[in-house]
Design a protein around this motif. Structure first.
Motif, PDB file in Angstrom:
ATOM      1  N   PRO A   1     -16.233   1.507   0.283  1.00 13.79           N
ATOM      2  CA  PRO A   1     -16.004   1.032   1.659  1.00 13.79           C
ATOM      3  C   PRO A   1     -14.507   0.992   1.980  1.00 13.79           C
ATOM      4  CG  PRO A   1     -17.490  -0.437   0.472  1.00 13.79           C
ATOM      5  CD  PRO A   1     -16.942   0.531  -0.524  1.00 13.79           C
ATOM      6  N   ALA A   2     -14.147   1.484   3.159  1.00 13.80           N
ATOM      7  CA  ALA A   2     -12.735   1.557   3.551  1.00 13.80           C
ATOM      8  C   ALA A   2     -12.088   0.174   3.568  1.00 13.80           C
ATOM      9  CB  ALA A   2     -12.604   2.217   4.918  1.00 13.80           C
ATOM     10  N   GLY A   3     -12.823  -0.826   4.027  1.00 10.98           N
ATOM     11  CA  GLY A   3     -12.287  -2.186   4.067  1.00 10.98           C
ATOM     12  C   GLY A   3     -11.941  -2.711   2.691  1.00 10.98           C
ATOM     13  N   GLN A   4     -12.769  -2.397   1.709  1.00  7.63           N
ATOM     14  CA  GLN A   4     -12.508  -2.849   0.342  1.00  7.63           C
ATOM     15  C   GLN A   4     -11.292  -2.139  -0.237  1.00  7.63           C
ATOM     16  OE1 GLN A   4     -14.118  -5.372  -1.283  1.00  7.63           O
ATOM     17  NE2 GLN A   4     -12.440  -5.118  -2.707  1.00  7.63           N
ATOM     18  N   VAL A   5     -11.146  -0.855   0.062  1.00  7.78           N
ATOM     19  CA  VAL A   5      -9.973  -0.104  -0.396  1.00  7.78           C
ATOM     20  C   VAL A   5      -8.699  -0.732   0.176  1.00  7.78           C
ATOM     21  CG1 VAL A   5      -8.790   2.128  -0.262  1.00  7.78           C
ATOM     22  CG2 VAL A   5     -11.247   2.050  -0.720  1.00  7.78           C
ATOM     23  N   LEU A   6      -8.721  -1.047   1.467  1.00  7.21           N
ATOM     24  CA  LEU A   6      -7.551  -1.671   2.100  1.00  7.21           C
ATOM     25  C   LEU A   6      -7.250  -3.032   1.485  1.00  7.21           C
ATOM     26  CD1 LEU A   6      -5.336  -1.608   4.240  1.00  7.21           C
ATOM     27  CD2 LEU A   6      -6.988  -2.583   5.855  1.00  7.21           C
ATOM     28  N   GLU A   7      -8.263  -3.841   1.233  1.00  7.52           N
ATOM     29  CA  GLU A   7      -8.042  -5.159   0.629  1.00  7.52           C
ATOM     30  C   GLU A   7      -7.395  -5.039  -0.746  1.00  7.52           C
ATOM     31  OE1 GLU A   7      -8.293  -8.227   1.945  1.00  7.52           O
ATOM     32  OE2 GLU A   7      -8.703  -7.124   3.785  1.00  7.52           O
ATOM     33  N   ASN A   8      -7.821  -4.068  -1.543  1.00  2.00           N
ATOM     34  CA  ASN A   8      -7.236  -3.884  -2.875  1.00  2.00           C
ATOM     35  C   ASN A   8      -5.768  -3.463  -2.783  1.00  2.00           C
ATOM     36  OD1 ASN A   8      -9.681  -4.542  -4.034  1.00  2.00           O
ATOM     37  ND2 ASN A   8     -10.302  -2.428  -4.343  1.00  2.00           N
ATOM     38  N   ILE A   9      -5.458  -2.583  -1.836  1.00  3.01           N
ATOM     39  CA  ILE A   9      -4.072  -2.147  -1.663  1.00  3.01           C
ATOM     40  C   ILE A   9      -3.215  -3.305  -1.168  1.00  3.01           C
ATOM     41  CG2 ILE A   9      -2.573  -0.601  -0.337  1.00  3.01           C
ATOM     42  CD1 ILE A   9      -4.924   1.443  -0.458  1.00  3.01           C
ATOM     43  N   LYS A  10      -3.735  -4.080  -0.226  1.00  6.51           N
ATOM     44  CA  LYS A  10      -2.988  -5.241   0.270  1.00  6.51           C
ATOM     45  C   LYS A  10      -2.713  -6.237  -0.845  1.00  6.51           C
ATOM     46  CE  LYS A  10      -4.635  -7.142   4.000  1.00  6.51           C
ATOM     47  NZ  LYS A  10      -5.530  -7.579   5.089  1.00  6.51           N
TER      48      LYS A  10
ATOM     49  N   TYR B   1      -8.905   8.117   2.416  1.00  3.76           N
ATOM     50  CA  TYR B   1      -8.715   7.265   3.578  1.00  3.76           C
ATOM     51  C   TYR B   1      -7.221   7.195   3.828  1.00  3.76           C
ATOM     52  CZ  TYR B   1     -13.469   5.396   2.865  1.00  3.76           C
ATOM     53  OH  TYR B   1     -14.816   5.252   2.724  1.00  3.76           O
ATOM     54  N   ARG B   2      -6.806   7.277   5.077  1.00  3.31           N
ATOM     55  CA  ARG B   2      -5.396   7.112   5.451  1.00  3.31           C
ATOM     56  C   ARG B   2      -5.208   5.709   6.005  1.00  3.31           C
ATOM     57  NH1 ARG B   2      -1.684  11.038   4.036  1.00  3.31           N
ATOM     58  NH2 ARG B   2      -2.727  13.036   3.995  1.00  3.31           N
ATOM     59  N   GLY B   3      -4.051   5.117   5.715  1.00  7.09           N
ATOM     60  CA  GLY B   3      -3.787   3.776   6.210  1.00  7.09           C
ATOM     61  C   GLY B   3      -2.311   3.453   6.137  1.00  7.09           C
ATOM     62  N   GLY B   4      -1.991   2.208   6.468  1.00  8.59           N
ATOM     63  CA  GLY B   4      -0.609   1.781   6.446  1.00  8.59           C
ATOM     64  C   GLY B   4      -0.466   0.293   6.242  1.00  8.59           C
ATOM     65  N   ILE B   5       0.722  -0.105   5.789  1.00  5.39           N
ATOM     66  CA  ILE B   5       1.047  -1.510   5.521  1.00  5.39           C
ATOM     67  C   ILE B   5       2.461  -1.744   6.034  1.00  5.39           C
ATOM     68  CG2 ILE B   5       1.505  -3.202   3.705  1.00  5.39           C
ATOM     69  CD1 ILE B   5      -1.167  -2.637   3.008  1.00  5.39           C
ATOM     70  N   SER B   6       2.696  -2.884   6.676  1.00  6.64           N
ATOM     71  CA  SER B   6       4.059  -3.268   7.047  1.00  6.64           C
ATOM     72  C   SER B   6       4.323  -4.657   6.502  1.00  6.64           C
ATOM     73  CB  SER B   6       4.253  -3.224   8.559  1.00  6.64           C
ATOM     74  OG  SER B   6       3.365  -4.094   9.199  1.00  6.64           O
ATOM     75  N   ARG B   7       5.584  -4.863   6.087  1.00  3.51           N
ATOM     76  CA  ARG B   7       5.962  -6.152   5.504  1.00  3.51           C
ATOM     77  C   ARG B   7       7.455  -6.381   5.669  1.00  3.51           C
ATOM     78  NH1 ARG B   7       5.890  -4.882  -0.989  1.00  3.51           N
ATOM     79  NH2 ARG B   7       7.652  -3.453  -0.950  1.00  3.51           N
TER      80      ARG B   7
ATOM     81  N   THR C   1       7.719  -0.220   6.364  1.00  2.71           N
ATOM     82  CA  THR C   1       6.428   0.316   6.754  1.00  2.71           C
ATOM     83  C   THR C   1       6.065   1.437   5.796  1.00  2.71           C
ATOM     84  OG1 THR C   1       6.911  -0.195   9.061  1.00  2.71           O
ATOM     85  CG2 THR C   1       5.113   1.327   8.645  1.00  2.71           C
ATOM     86  N   PHE C   2       4.854   1.366   5.269  1.00  2.00           N
ATOM     87  CA  PHE C   2       4.361   2.364   4.335  1.00  2.00           C
ATOM     88  C   PHE C   2       3.084   2.980   4.888  1.00  2.00           C
ATOM     89  CE2 PHE C   2       6.646  -0.740   1.812  1.00  2.00           C
ATOM     90  CZ  PHE C   2       7.388   0.036   0.938  1.00  2.00           C
ATOM     91  N   GLU C   3       2.913   4.272   4.653  1.00  2.00           N
ATOM     92  CA  GLU C   3       1.648   4.941   4.933  1.00  2.00           C
ATOM     93  C   GLU C   3       1.111   5.433   3.601  1.00  2.00           C
ATOM     94  OE1 GLU C   3       2.023   7.907   7.962  1.00  2.00           O
ATOM     95  OE2 GLU C   3       2.443   6.420   9.502  1.00  2.00           O
ATOM     96  N   PHE C   4      -0.209   5.363   3.449  1.00  2.00           N
ATOM     97  CA  PHE C   4      -0.818   5.753   2.184  1.00  2.00           C
ATOM     98  C   PHE C   4      -2.042   6.620   2.411  1.00  2.00           C
ATOM     99  CE2 PHE C   4      -2.798   1.706   3.308  1.00  2.00           C
ATOM    100  CZ  PHE C   4      -4.145   1.998   3.165  1.00  2.00           C
ATOM    101  N   ALA C   5      -2.406   7.327   1.354  1.00  2.00           N
ATOM    102  CA  ALA C   5      -3.675   8.042   1.281  1.00  2.00           C
ATOM    103  C   ALA C   5      -4.331   7.544   0.003  1.00  2.00           C
ATOM    104  CB  ALA C   5      -3.461   9.545   1.224  1.00  2.00           C
ATOM    105  N   ALA C   6      -5.562   7.033   0.125  1.00  2.00           N
ATOM    106  CA  ALA C   6      -6.274   6.486  -1.028  1.00  2.00           C
ATOM    107  C   ALA C   6      -7.561   7.274  -1.244  1.00  2.00           C
ATOM    108  CB  ALA C   6      -6.609   5.015  -0.805  1.00  2.00           C
ATOM    109  N   ASP C   7      -7.827   7.624  -2.493  1.00  2.00           N
ATOM    110  CA  ASP C   7      -9.038   8.354  -2.844  1.00  2.00           C
ATOM    111  C   ASP C   7     -10.255   7.589  -2.321  1.00  2.00           C
ATOM    112  OD1 ASP C   7     -11.386   9.239  -4.264  1.00  2.00           O
ATOM    113  OD2 ASP C   7     -10.075  10.189  -5.736  1.00  2.00           O
ATOM    114  N   ALA C   8     -11.109   8.256  -1.572  1.00  2.00           N
ATOM    115  CA  ALA C   8     -12.260   7.599  -0.948  1.00  2.00           C
ATOM    116  C   ALA C   8     -13.324   7.188  -1.961  1.00  2.00           C
ATOM    117  CB  ALA C   8     -12.884   8.514   0.111  1.00  2.00           C
ATOM    118  N   ARG C   9     -13.330   7.804  -3.126  1.00  2.00           N
ATOM    119  CA  ARG C   9     -14.341   7.447  -4.141  1.00  2.00           C
ATOM    120  C   ARG C   9     -13.898   6.271  -5.000  1.00  2.00           C
ATOM    121  NH1 ARG C   9     -14.559  13.226  -4.117  1.00  2.00           N
ATOM    122  NH2 ARG C   9     -16.557  13.916  -3.289  1.00  2.00           N
ATOM    123  N   SER C  10     -12.636   6.308  -5.437  1.00  2.00           N
ATOM    124  CA  SER C  10     -12.166   5.288  -6.380  1.00  2.00           C
ATOM    125  C   SER C  10     -11.246   4.247  -5.753  1.00  2.00           C
ATOM    126  CB  SER C  10     -11.431   5.959  -7.541  1.00  2.00           C
ATOM    127  OG  SER C  10     -10.251   6.586  -7.074  1.00  2.00           O
ATOM    128  N   GLY C  11     -10.619   4.568  -4.625  1.00  2.00           N
ATOM    129  CA  GLY C  11      -9.681   3.655  -3.999  1.00  2.00           C
ATOM    130  C   GLY C  11      -8.268   3.758  -4.533  1.00  2.00           C
TER     131      GLY C  11
END
Length: 104
Positions: free
Chosen positions: A32-41, A72-78, A86-96
């Protein structure tokens, strides 16, 4: 309608719902994309608080020249040491796993 018939119908409906849920989980091989984002955060929060984040819920193909994989493409700012990062990332959709991380 007899109580027995009603209970049989309810039991059949519940069993069908469980089977469909299990089958749909096997059909979609992506995390799930939301779970991938939570792990990266969670990993980013180890260094500094996060101001914002986003993830695009649909996958796209990412190629490193040898292998093409859905990501999945996404981003984080801090704020880090008084500066906005500001960071942009690409995370493997299968493993995160993050396969690309770029500071913009």
């Amino acid at each position: 309608m007899k109580l027995r018939d009603f209970l049989i119908g309810v039991a059949t409906g519940l069993a069908t719902a469980v089977i469909i849920k299990e089958a749909s989980a096997k059909v979609s091989p992506y995390a799930p994309a939301g779970q991938v984002l939570e792990n990266i955060k969670k990993e980013f929060k180890k260094e500094a608080p996060i101001d914002g984040s986003w993830i695009y819920m649909k996958t796209e193909d990412f190629s490193n020249g040898i292998i093409t994989t859905p990501v999945y493409r996404g981003g984080i700012s801090r704020m880090h040491e008084g500066e906005m990062q500001t960071f942009e990332f690409a995370a493997d959709a299968r493993s995160g796993v993050v396969v690309e991380l770029v500071e913009v």
